[in-house]
Design a protein around this motif. Structure first.
Motif, PDB file in Angstrom:
ATOM      1  N   ARG A 165      34.263  18.724  44.312  1.00 44.57           N
ATOM      2  CA  ARG A 165      35.242  19.290  43.381  1.00 44.57           C
ATOM      3  C   ARG A 165      34.693  20.553  42.722  1.00 44.57           C
ATOM      4  N   ALA A 166      33.414  20.502  42.316  1.00 43.34           N
ATOM      5  CA  ALA A 166      32.808  21.684  41.704  1.00 43.34           C
ATOM      6  C   ALA A 166      32.721  22.827  42.708  1.00 43.34           C
ATOM      7  N   TYR A 167      32.422  22.478  43.961  1.00 44.26           N
ATOM      8  CA  TYR A 167      32.323  23.504  45.003  1.00 44.26           C
ATOM      9  C   TYR A 167      33.689  24.154  45.256  1.00 44.26           C
ATOM     10  N   ARG A 168      34.750  23.328  45.359  1.00 44.98           N
ATOM     11  CA  ARG A 168      36.090  23.874  45.583  1.00 44.98           C
ATOM     12  C   ARG A 168      36.537  24.732  44.398  1.00 44.98           C
ATOM     13  N   SER A 169      36.200  24.285  43.188  1.00 49.04           N
ATOM     14  CA  SER A 169      36.546  25.084  42.008  1.00 49.04           C
ATOM     15  C   SER A 169      35.814  26.416  42.021  1.00 49.04           C
ATOM     16  N   SER A 170      34.549  26.392  42.433  1.00 52.99           N
ATOM     17  CA  SER A 170      33.778  27.638  42.505  1.00 52.99           C
ATOM     18  C   SER A 170      34.368  28.585  43.540  1.00 52.99           C
ATOM     19  N   LEU A 171      34.776  28.026  44.705  1.00 53.29           N
ATOM     20  CA  LEU A 171      35.393  28.868  45.731  1.00 53.29           C
ATOM     21  C   LEU A 171      36.699  29.491  45.222  1.00 53.29           C
ATOM     22  N   ALA A 172      37.507  28.682  44.513  1.00 53.30           N
ATOM     23  CA  ALA A 172      38.777  29.204  43.990  1.00 53.30           C
ATOM     24  C   ALA A 172      38.533  30.324  42.985  1.00 53.30           C
ATOM     25  N   GLN A 173      37.532  30.143  42.122  1.00 51.43           N
ATOM     26  CA  GLN A 173      37.263  31.175  41.126  1.00 51.43           C
ATOM     27  C   GLN A 173      36.648  32.417  41.763  1.00 51.43           C
ATOM     28  N   LEU A 174      35.821  32.219  42.760  1.00 52.96           N
ATOM     29  CA  LEU A 174      35.284  33.381  43.466  1.00 52.96           C
ATOM     30  C   LEU A 174      36.398  34.155  44.172  1.00 52.96           C
ATOM     31  N   GLU A 175      37.342  33.433  44.768  1.00 55.69           N
ATOM     32  CA  GLU A 175      38.473  34.095  45.411  1.00 55.69           C
ATOM     33  C   GLU A 175      39.318  34.845  44.378  1.00 55.69           C
ATOM     34  N   HIS A 176      39.477  34.215  43.216  1.00 54.85           N
ATOM     35  CA  HIS A 176      40.230  34.872  42.148  1.00 54.85           C
ATOM     36  C   HIS A 176      39.530  36.162  41.703  1.00 54.85           C
ATOM     37  N   GLN A 177      38.221  36.099  41.541  1.00 53.00           N
ATOM     38  CA  GLN A 177      37.476  37.291  41.155  1.00 53.00           C
ATOM     39  C   GLN A 177      37.535  38.355  42.247  1.00 53.00           C
ATOM     40  N   ARG A 178      37.506  37.902  43.520  1.00 51.25           N
ATOM     41  CA  ARG A 178      37.597  38.872  44.615  1.00 51.25           C
ATOM     42  C   ARG A 178      38.946  39.584  44.600  1.00 51.25           C
ATOM     43  N   LEU A 179      40.013  38.816  44.356  1.00 57.71           N
ATOM     44  CA  LEU A 179      41.343  39.422  44.286  1.00 57.71           C
ATOM     45  C   LEU A 179      41.446  40.387  43.104  1.00 57.71           C
ATOM     46  N   ARG A 180      40.858  40.008  41.976  1.00 59.31           N
ATOM     47  CA  ARG A 180      40.878  40.905  40.828  1.00 59.31           C
ATOM     48  C   ARG A 180      40.130  42.199  41.137  1.00 59.31           C
ATOM     49  N   THR A 181      38.988  42.062  41.801  1.00 62.32           N
ATOM     50  CA  THR A 181      38.218  43.256  42.158  1.00 62.32           C
ATOM     51  C   THR A 181      38.989  44.135  43.138  1.00 62.32           C
ATOM     52  N   MET A 182      39.636  43.491  44.116  1.00 62.84           N
ATOM     53  CA  MET A 182      40.410  44.246  45.091  1.00 62.84           C
ATOM     54  C   MET A 182      41.593  44.945  44.421  1.00 62.84           C
ATOM     55  N   ASN A 183      42.279  44.231  43.516  1.00 57.62           N
ATOM     56  CA  ASN A 183      43.403  44.850  42.810  1.00 57.62           C
ATOM     57  C   ASN A 183      42.932  46.012  41.938  1.00 57.62           C
ATOM     58  N   GLY A 184      41.769  45.827  41.298  1.00 58.71           N
ATOM     59  CA  GLY A 184      41.236  46.926  40.499  1.00 58.71           C
ATOM     60  C   GLY A 184      40.900  48.134  41.347  1.00 58.71           C
ATOM     61  N   THR A 185      40.326  47.884  42.546  1.00 58.59           N
ATOM     62  CA  THR A 185      40.000  48.991  43.448  1.00 58.59           C
ATOM     63  C   THR A 185      41.260  49.705  43.920  1.00 58.59           C
ATOM     64  N   LEU A 186      42.292  48.914  44.289  1.00 60.05           N
ATOM     65  CA  LEU A 186      43.550  49.519  44.724  1.00 60.05           C
ATOM     66  C   LEU A 186      44.208  50.301  43.594  1.00 60.05           C
ATOM     67  N   LEU A 187      44.136  49.734  42.387  1.00 58.95           N
ATOM     68  CA  LEU A 187      44.724  50.437  41.250  1.00 58.95           C
ATOM     69  C   LEU A 187      43.990  51.741  40.973  1.00 58.95           C
ATOM     70  N   GLN A 188      42.661  51.687  41.083  1.00 59.47           N
ATOM     71  CA  GLN A 188      41.883  52.901  40.852  1.00 59.47           C
ATOM     72  C   GLN A 188      42.149  53.942  41.928  1.00 59.47           C
ATOM     73  N   GLN A 189      42.423  53.473  43.143  1.00 58.08           N
ATOM     74  CA  GLN A 189      42.623  54.403  44.251  1.00 58.08           C
ATOM     75  C   GLN A 189      44.043  54.970  44.280  1.00 58.08           C
ATOM     76  N   PHE A 190      45.032  54.110  44.032  1.00 53.63           N
ATOM     77  CA  PHE A 190      46.424  54.544  44.177  1.00 53.63           C
ATOM     78  C   PHE A 190      47.207  54.525  42.864  1.00 53.63           C
TER      79      PHE A 190
END
Length: 230
Positions: A110-135
């Motif tokens: 459960r802790a591992y799945r939660s960590s994966l979900a939060q890492l994915e969330h952070q990755r999406l936030r980083t990607m959205n920030g990069t796209l926002l900065q670019q476009f």
């Protein structure tokens, strides 16, 4: 020309006329009638002068949304939210198995799945920030350009309407001042005619008095002649 319930006939030349105190209540009543036709009759009704706009979107009904109904009931009762009724912040934490679950494979999964979900969330936030900065900057520029064009178009339409209104007011003022000059001339002529009529009446009265005196003098002379002839 406007007719009121008091059977008053108003010929208004606001650029020429001097307001009459006795007509002020009638004018106020006409203004009140006009305002009642423009303003909403009830708080929930729409003003008639906004009838060309689309109707507002209806608010969601609590009967169709049980969660909304329960939340409204909680707010009306002024009850504080219970545990679990508010936002679930556990999903944003990095949980570790408790001391009793250190040897539990399921707890670590459960802790591992939660960590994966939060890492994915952070990755999406980083990607959205990069796209926002670019476009994002260009997107905002395009949106701002469209808004500026819309503002300029609306301002231009407003200036055009304002010009039409000013032109109408100028023509109304010119027409009313011309009508006022005609009224002044006719009023002056009417005053002269009335004055002449009064002078004629006075002259006629004087002549009638003189005629009465002359007739009395004539009768007196006739009586004297008749007496001398005898």
């Amino acid at each position: 020309m406007a007719s009121t319930s008091q059977e008053h006939q108003l010929d208004s030349l606001p650029y020429y006329d001097t307001p009459l105190p006795e007509l002020q209540p009638v004018i106020n009543s006409l203004i009140a009638v006009e305002l009642r036709s423009l303003l909403p009759k009830t708080p929930s009704s729409n003003p008639t002068n906004l009838s060309h706009l689309p109707p507002p979107r209806p608010l969601p009904s609590p009967d169709e949304h049980p969660l909304l109904a329960s939340e409204l009931a909680r707010v009306e009762s002024k009850r504080a939210p219970r545990t679990g009724e508010g936002l679930d912040t556990a999903r944003y934490a990095m949980p570790f198995p408790s001391e009793d679950e250190q040897d539990s494979v399921e707890a670590w999964e459960r802790a591992y799945r939660s960590s994966l979900a939060q890492l994915e969330h952070q990755r999406l936030r980083t990607m959205n920030g990069t796209l926002l900065q670019q476009f994002g900057a260009n997107k905002w520029r395009v949106e701002n350009f469209a808004l500026e064009n819309a503002i300029k178009r609306v301002e231009g339409e407003g200036e055009e309407v304002k010009g039409v209104v000013e032109d109408v007011n100028r023509r109304r003022k010119a027409d009313q001042e011309k009508a006022g000059e005609t009224l002044n001339r006719l009023e002056k002529r009417w005053t002269e005619l009335v004055s002449g009529t009064l002078q004629l009446e006075i002259g006629c009265g004087v002549l009638e008095e003189e005629l009465v005196g002359l007739r009395a003098r004539h009768a007196e002379l006739q009586q004297r002649l008749a007496a001398s002839a005898q």
